[in-house]
Design a protein around this motif. Structure first.
Motif, PDB file in Angstrom:
ATOM      1  N   LEU A  29       6.781   9.319  -7.834  1.00  0.00           N
ATOM      2  CA  LEU A  29       7.128   9.580  -6.439  1.00  0.00           C
ATOM      3  C   LEU A  29       5.883   9.875  -5.607  1.00  0.00           C
ATOM      4  N   LEU A  30       4.957  10.642  -6.167  1.00  0.00           N
ATOM      5  CA  LEU A  30       3.717  10.975  -5.460  1.00  0.00           C
ATOM      6  C   LEU A  30       2.865   9.733  -5.214  1.00  0.00           C
ATOM      7  N   VAL A  31       2.760   8.869  -6.212  1.00  0.00           N
ATOM      8  CA  VAL A  31       1.963   7.651  -6.048  1.00  0.00           C
ATOM      9  C   VAL A  31       2.601   6.722  -5.014  1.00  0.00           C
TER      10      VAL A  31
ATOM     11  N   ALA B  55       1.003   5.580  -1.472  1.00  0.00           N
ATOM     12  CA  ALA B  55       0.896   4.172  -1.072  1.00  0.00           C
ATOM     13  C   ALA B  55       1.570   3.946   0.280  1.00  0.00           C
ATOM     14  N   ASP B  56       2.707   4.599   0.498  1.00  0.00           N
ATOM     15  CA  ASP B  56       3.385   4.493   1.796  1.00  0.00           C
ATOM     16  C   ASP B  56       2.489   5.010   2.923  1.00  0.00           C
TER      17      ASP B  56
ATOM     18  N   SER C 151      -4.843   1.592   5.549  1.00  0.00           N
ATOM     19  CA  SER C 151      -5.873   1.523   4.506  1.00  0.00           C
ATOM     20  C   SER C 151      -5.633   0.364   3.543  1.00  0.00           C
ATOM     21  N   ILE C 152      -4.372   0.021   3.341  1.00  0.00           N
ATOM     22  CA  ILE C 152      -4.025  -1.086   2.450  1.00  0.00           C
ATOM     23  C   ILE C 152      -3.071  -2.015   3.186  1.00  0.00           C
TER      24      ILE C 152
ATOM     25  N   ALA D 257       0.579  -6.528   0.667  1.00  0.00           N
ATOM     26  CA  ALA D 257       0.504  -7.098  -0.683  1.00  0.00           C
ATOM     27  C   ALA D 257       0.047  -6.055  -1.698  1.00  0.00           C
ATOM     28  N   VAL D 258      -0.935  -5.262  -1.306  1.00  0.00           N
ATOM     29  CA  VAL D 258      -1.415  -4.203  -2.208  1.00  0.00           C
ATOM     30  C   VAL D 258      -0.336  -3.143  -2.384  1.00  0.00           C
ATOM     31  N   TRP D 259       0.360  -2.813  -1.306  1.00  0.00           N
ATOM     32  CA  TRP D 259       1.446  -1.833  -1.390  1.00  0.00           C
ATOM     33  C   TRP D 259       2.531  -2.333  -2.345  1.00  0.00           C
ATOM     34  N   GLY D 260       2.913  -3.585  -2.220  1.00  0.00           N
ATOM     35  CA  GLY D 260       3.947  -4.152  -3.085  1.00  0.00           C
ATOM     36  C   GLY D 260       3.533  -4.154  -4.543  1.00  0.00           C
ATOM     37  N   ALA D 261       2.283  -4.500  -4.805  1.00  0.00           N
ATOM     38  CA  ALA D 261       1.789  -4.500  -6.181  1.00  0.00           C
ATOM     39  C   ALA D 261       1.752  -3.083  -6.741  1.00  0.00           C
TER      40      ALA D 261
END
Length: 55
Positions: free
Chosen positions: A12-14, A18-19, A26-27, A30-34
């Motif tokens: 959940l923290l990771v 990412a959210d 920052s991202i 595509a990076v968020w989805g991966a």
């Protein structure tokens, strides 16, 4: 599912991180989805491995 488990809270923290990084810019998507896909897969594999070891 234990909502207070270390695996769940870490996943959940990771995902929340990412959210936040996606929201700030920052991202990219595509990076968020991966990242989210990898975290979910690692969580599922960890649960299956733990169940296999404890049985």
């Amino acid at each position: 599912m234990r909502y207070g488990s270390r695996k769940f809270l870490t996943a959940l923290l990771v995902i929340a991180s990412a959210d936040a990084m996606l929201l700030v810019g920052s991202i990219d998507a595509a990076v968020w989805g991966a990242t989210v896909g990898s975290v979910v897969a690692a969580y599922i594999v960890g649960n299956v491995a733990q169940k296999a070891v404890t049985k």
